[in-house]
Design an enzyme around this catalytic site. Structure first.
Site, short mmCIF file in Angstrom:
data_model
loop_
_atom_site.label_atom_id
_atom_site.label_comp_id
_atom_site.label_asym_id
_atom_site.label_seq_id
_atom_site.Cartn_x
_atom_site.Cartn_y
_atom_site.Cartn_z
NE ARG A 8 -39.61 -21.23 -11.64
CZ ARG A 8 -39.64 -22.22 -10.76
NH1 ARG A 8 -39.35 -23.47 -11.14
NH2 ARG A 8 -39.94 -21.99 -9.50
CG HIS A 9 -37.99 -16.52 -10.88
ND1 HIS A 9 -37.46 -17.22 -9.81
CD2 HIS A 9 -39.33 -16.71 -10.82
CE1 HIS A 9 -38.43 -17.80 -9.13
NE2 HIS A 9 -39.58 -17.52 -9.73
CB ALA A 10 -32.04 -17.60 -11.21
CB THR A 13 -34.55 -16.40 -0.33
OG1 THR A 13 -35.63 -15.47 -0.61
CG2 THR A 13 -33.23 -15.67 -0.55
CB ALA A 14 -39.52 -18.03 -1.55
CD GLU A 85 -46.03 -17.21 -9.40
OE1 GLU A 85 -46.74 -17.52 -10.37
OE2 GLU A 85 -45.03 -17.87 -9.02
#
Length: 232
Positions: A8-10, A13-14, A85
Site C-alpha cells: 500500500r502507498h505510504a 497528505t490526505a 484507486e
C-alpha cells in the site's frame, strides 16, 4: 509460481487530514509517508524485483520510486491503470467523518458487493479489475522470469484488500475484515489451482527469505502440517 509483494502507498497528505481522496490529482506523500516509503524500500532492497508495477496516482508512484531506488539495479516502474484507486464519485474529496453519516456508509461496511458510489464505481467492479490486473502481471512475470521470480504491486487500500480477499477465497462482503496500513507489505503466491497468502499488513521484518535462490524451487505452499518454514 511467482511471488507478488502487495504494497500500500505510504501516508499521504490526505490520509493525515482524514479525506477520502479517491482519484484526485496532486495528492503526495507527507513527511511521515516519505519516511515510511524509505523503510519499506529498505525492507525490499534484499529482494531483486523482476517487475515493479504501480497505480498511476502520485502517492503510489512516489512509494514505488522509493522502492525502485533501493534496488541493487534500479527497477523500472510500470504504470497499471487496473490498480488505480476506486472511483468514489461524489464522495471523492470529502471528509471521512462526514461520509460516516451517510446512509450508504453502513452498506459499504456490511455489504460492499452491493455498493456503487454516486456517480462513481461499484466496489465489485473495482475488485474485479484489481484482481485481474494483479493476476495478469503475475502470469507475465512468471512467463518472463520463471517461477522463482518476485515482483511488487503498489496500490491503494481498497484494491489491495480486494486482491487479498480473492486470494483468501473470501466473498467481497468480507473484505472489510482485512486491514492494510500505509506502506505495509503483504505477500501472495498464485498457482493454477489456488492462491497462498504468506503474510499480510507487515511493517517490519526481514524479507530476504523471498529472494530467489538460483534454480531451487520456491518454498512449498499448502504443506500438510505446516512445513518447516521459509528456510527449508
Amino acid at each position: 509460481m511467482a511471488t507478488v509483494l502487495l504494497v500500500r502507498h505510504a501516508r499521504s497528505t490526505a490520509n493525515a487530514s482524514g479525506l477520502l481522496t479517491g482519484r484526485l490529482k496532486g495528492v503526495h506523500l507527507d513527511d511521515t509517508g516519505r519516511e515510511q516509503a524509505g523503510r519499506t524500500a529498505h525492507r525490499l532492497a534484499p529482494v531483486p524485483l523482476a517487475s515493479l508495477v504501480s497505480s498511476p496516482l502520485e502517492r503510489c508512484k512516489e512509494t514505488a520510486s522509493a522502492i525502485a531506488n533501493a534496488q541493487p539495479e534500479r527497477a523500472k516502474v510500470v504504470t497499471e491503470r487496473g490498480l488505480v484507486e476506486c472511483d468514489y464519485g461524489d464522495w471523492q474529496g470529502r471528509e471521512l467523518k462526514e461520509l460516516a453519516r451517510e446512509k450508504l456508509w453502513k452498506t459499504v461496511q456490511r455489504r460492499p458487493s452491493a455498493v456503487t458510489f454516486p456517480d462513481g464505481e461499484s466496489l465489485a467492479g473495482m475488485a474485479a479489475r484489481a484482481v485481474e490486473a494483479v493476476r495478469r502481471h503475475d502470469a507475465r512475470v512468471e512467463a518472463e522470469h520463471g517461477p522463482n521470480a518476485v515482483w511488487a504491486a503498489v496500490t491503494h487500500g481498497d484494491p489491495l484488500k480486494a486482491v487479498l480477499a480473492d486470494a483468501l477465497g473470501l466473498h467481497l462482503d468480507q473484505f472489510q475484515r482485512l486491514h492494510v496500513d500505509p506502506a505495509s507489505v503483504s505477500v501472495v503466491r498464485f498457482t493454477a489451482e489456488s492462491a497462498y497468502v504468506l503474510q499480510t499488513n507487515t511493517h517490519d521484518g526481514d524479507l530476504a527469505w523471498l529472494a530467489p535462490k538460483g534454480r531451487r524451487k520456491a518454498p512449498a505452499t499448502g504443506v500438510v502440517g505446516g512445513g518447516a518454514g521459509p528456510g527449508h
